[in-house]
Design an enzyme around this catalytic site. Structure first.
Site, PDB file in Angstrom:
ATOM      1  N   ASP A   1     -18.710 -13.208  -0.680  1.00 40.45           N
ATOM      2  CA  ASP A   1     -17.407 -12.975  -1.314  1.00 40.45           C
ATOM      3  C   ASP A   1     -16.263 -13.414  -0.398  1.00 40.45           C
ATOM      4  OD1 ASP A   1     -15.597 -12.133  -3.184  1.00 40.45           O
ATOM      5  OD2 ASP A   1     -15.913  -9.988  -2.872  1.00 40.45           O
ATOM      6  N   GLY A   2     -15.180 -13.857  -1.005  1.00 49.67           N
ATOM      7  CA  GLY A   2     -13.961 -14.150  -0.238  1.00 49.67           C
ATOM      8  C   GLY A   2     -13.598 -15.620  -0.156  1.00 49.67           C
TER       9      GLY A   2
ATOM     10  N   GLU B   1     -20.938 -12.303 -14.978  1.00 47.44           N
ATOM     11  CA  GLU B   1     -19.510 -12.037 -15.200  1.00 47.44           C
ATOM     12  C   GLU B   1     -18.627 -13.214 -14.756  1.00 47.44           C
ATOM     13  OE1 GLU B   1     -21.616  -9.612 -13.870  1.00 47.44           O
ATOM     14  OE2 GLU B   1     -21.649  -8.626 -15.832  1.00 47.44           O
TER      15      GLU B   1
ATOM     16  N   ARG C   1      -8.473 -23.024  -4.559  1.00 50.23           N
ATOM     17  CA  ARG C   1      -9.687 -22.204  -4.488  1.00 50.23           C
ATOM     18  C   ARG C   1     -10.931 -23.071  -4.273  1.00 50.23           C
ATOM     19  NH1 ARG C   1      -9.726 -17.096  -6.147  1.00 50.23           N
ATOM     20  NH2 ARG C   1     -11.837 -17.281  -6.965  1.00 50.23           N
TER      21      ARG C   1
ATOM     22  N   HIS D   1     -14.498 -22.579  -2.003  1.00 49.34           N
ATOM     23  CA  HIS D   1     -15.891 -22.650  -2.470  1.00 49.34           C
ATOM     24  C   HIS D   1     -16.662 -23.718  -1.687  1.00 49.34           C
ATOM     25  CE1 HIS D   1     -15.286 -19.683  -5.460  1.00 49.34           C
ATOM     26  NE2 HIS D   1     -14.495 -20.407  -6.233  1.00 49.34           N
TER      27      HIS D   1
ATOM     28  N   SER E   1     -22.589 -14.960 -11.060  1.00 47.92           N
ATOM     29  CA  SER E   1     -22.980 -13.769 -11.822  1.00 47.92           C
ATOM     30  C   SER E   1     -22.748 -13.985 -13.314  1.00 47.92           C
ATOM     31  CB  SER E   1     -22.171 -12.558 -11.345  1.00 47.92           C
ATOM     32  OG  SER E   1     -20.856 -12.645 -11.847  1.00 47.92           O
TER      33      SER E   1
ATOM     34  N   LEU F   1     -39.100 -19.633   4.842  1.00 48.89           N
ATOM     35  CA  LEU F   1     -38.107 -18.768   4.190  1.00 48.89           C
ATOM     36  C   LEU F   1     -38.088 -19.001   2.675  1.00 48.89           C
ATOM     37  CD1 LEU F   1     -35.479 -16.915   4.479  1.00 48.89           C
ATOM     38  CD2 LEU F   1     -34.209 -19.063   4.457  1.00 48.89           C
TER      39      LEU F   1
ATOM     40  N   GLY G   1     -12.074 -17.464  -2.379  1.00 55.13           N
ATOM     41  CA  GLY G   1     -10.717 -17.657  -2.904  1.00 55.13           C
ATOM     42  C   GLY G   1      -9.666 -17.235  -1.892  1.00 55.13           C
TER      43      GLY G   1
HETATM   44  C1  FPP Z   1     -16.963 -15.354  -4.287  1.00 57.39           C
HETATM   45  O1  FPP Z   1     -15.735 -15.818  -3.873  1.00 57.39           O
HETATM   46  C2  FPP Z   1     -17.979 -16.375  -4.427  1.00 57.39           C
HETATM   47  C3  FPP Z   1     -18.515 -16.814  -5.608  1.00 57.39           C
HETATM   48  C4  FPP Z   1     -18.041 -16.405  -6.922  1.00 57.39           C
HETATM   49  C5  FPP Z   1     -19.663 -17.703  -5.668  1.00 57.39           C
HETATM   50  C6  FPP Z   1     -20.350 -18.059  -4.402  1.00 57.39           C
HETATM   51  C7  FPP Z   1     -20.271 -19.491  -4.258  1.00 57.39           C
HETATM   52  C8  FPP Z   1     -20.422 -20.177  -3.125  1.00 57.39           C
HETATM   53  C9  FPP Z   1     -20.791 -19.589  -1.846  1.00 57.39           C
HETATM   54  C10 FPP Z   1     -20.172 -21.624  -3.190  1.00 57.39           C
HETATM   55  C11 FPP Z   1     -21.372 -22.457  -3.043  1.00 57.39           C
HETATM   56  C12 FPP Z   1     -22.511 -22.022  -3.837  1.00 57.39           C
HETATM   57  C13 FPP Z   1     -23.603 -22.763  -4.000  1.00 57.39           C
HETATM   58  C14 FPP Z   1     -24.788 -22.179  -4.677  1.00 57.39           C
HETATM   59  C15 FPP Z   1     -23.699 -24.142  -3.509  1.00 57.39           C
HETATM   60  P1  FPP Z   1     -14.487 -15.487  -4.761  1.00 57.39           P
HETATM   61  O2  FPP Z   1     -14.133 -16.721  -5.484  1.00 57.39           O
HETATM   62  O3  FPP Z   1     -14.749 -14.314  -5.643  1.00 57.39           O
HETATM   63  O4  FPP Z   1     -13.440 -15.125  -3.664  1.00 57.39           O
HETATM   64  P2  FPP Z   1     -12.158 -14.178  -3.827  1.00 57.39           P
HETATM   65  O5  FPP Z   1     -12.664 -12.808  -4.168  1.00 57.39           O
HETATM   66  O6  FPP Z   1     -11.522 -14.239  -2.469  1.00 57.39           O
HETATM   67  O7  FPP Z   1     -11.304 -14.795  -4.897  1.00 57.39           O
END
Ligand code: FPP
Length: 263
Positions: free
Chosen positions: A42-43, A89, A55, A59, A87, A153, A45
């Site tokens: 998470d995080g 959601e 954003r 990612h 997810s 793994l 964004g």
């Molecule tokens: C949360 O950050 C992250 C996600 C919703 C998805 C996770 C995705 C990655 C790690 C990118 C690469 C993934 C793959 C499988 C190659 P957020 O957007 O909710 O951040 P925020 O809460 O700060 O807005």
């Protein structure tokens, strides 16, 4: 005889570590490593926002953090790593962001598959992958097939995953089997439930890490996390590095796990 992790790692892995990382490693015992780590990444964004970047940049850096983490877990001898990539959601996000995440996934798999196979990583998934865009679905099937005989793994990517959906799916499958006379109601137990979850055959997560300071489970592995140790860090996912993982491992090692029993 208990062994320190530092004693069993290949020298080329140790030479690439800095002093802080070595200090952490020198306190970790091989026998006390979690077998299965689950991560809520998470995080992304907020990482981008702090830098006045779109954003998408967050990612993208998040995908790099994933690459680093998978590699390091494989080197440390972790058996299973489950990551929450998308997810049920997350479909509520703008279409552009969803497309970007799907494209990143395709790009990640295309770019990393050789290295993942070289590191003996086996890719599996949890979630309704058949509902993903066609190119993402095809790339995932390919990655799973190419890596299916790898013995290192296990990287379990949770994609279009929601724990409540997963539990409902299991309940419906079992109910249908009871209706067909395959099982009696009395046959329904934990192991039958677990055989109908996406994580069938995997050990339960020993350690759950959530980055970015949020302290909730967000519909992730609700059944499987019953006795998992939780570790929350303020580090934003794109910044997550070896030191953060080692810090989580050290915290885990010092927990007393009682599973509801006594010491
Ligand atoms: C949360 O950050 C992250 C996600 C919703 C998805 C996770 C995705 C990655 C790690 C990118 C690469 C993934 C793959 C499988 C190659 P957020 O957007 O909710 O951040 P925020 O809460 O700060 O807005």
């Amino acid at each position: 005889m208990a062994k320190l992790l530092l004693e069993v790692l290949k020298p080329n892995i140790i030479t690439n570590l800095n002093q802080t990382e070595i200090n952490y490693l020198s306190k970790l015992w091989v026998e006390k490593l979690p077998r299965h780590i689950a991560i809520i990444m998470d995080g992304n964004g907020r990482w981008a926002q702090k830098r006045m970047l779109p954003r998408s940049a967050g990612h993208r850096e998040g995908a790099n953090a994933l690459k680093r983490t998978v590699e390091f877990c494989a080197q440390l001898g972790i058996k299973v790593l489950t990551v929450y990539a998308f997810s049920t959601e997350n479909w509520k996000r703008p279409k552009t962001e969803i497309n970007l995440l799907m494209n990143l996934l395709v790009e990640y798999l295309q770019k990393e598959m050789d290295a993942l196979c070289k590191n003996n990583v086996k890719i599996i998934t949890s979630g309704k992958i058949e509902e993903l865009p066609r190119d993402a679905y095809a790339e995932i099937l390919k990655a799973k097939s190419v890596s299916k005989n790898n013995t290192g793994l296990i990287l379990n990517v949770a994609l279009n995953y929601g724990s409540r959906d997963e539990i409902l799916k299991a309940v419906k499958e079992i109910a249908a089997l009871v209706k067909d006379g395959v099982y009696d109601i009395e046959d329904i137990n934990y192991s039958l439930m677990e055989a109908h979850l996406y994580t069938k055959g995997l050990p339960e997560p020993d350690l759950l890490i959530r980055t970015s300071g949020e302290k909730r489970l967000s519909n992730f592995l609700l059944w499987q996390l019953a006795y998992t140790e939780l570790f929350f860090t303020d580090t934003l996912w794109p910044d997550f590095d070896k030191k953060d993982l080692l810090e989580a491992l050290l915290s885990y090692q010092n927990r007393e796990r009682r599973f509801g029993g006594l010491k």
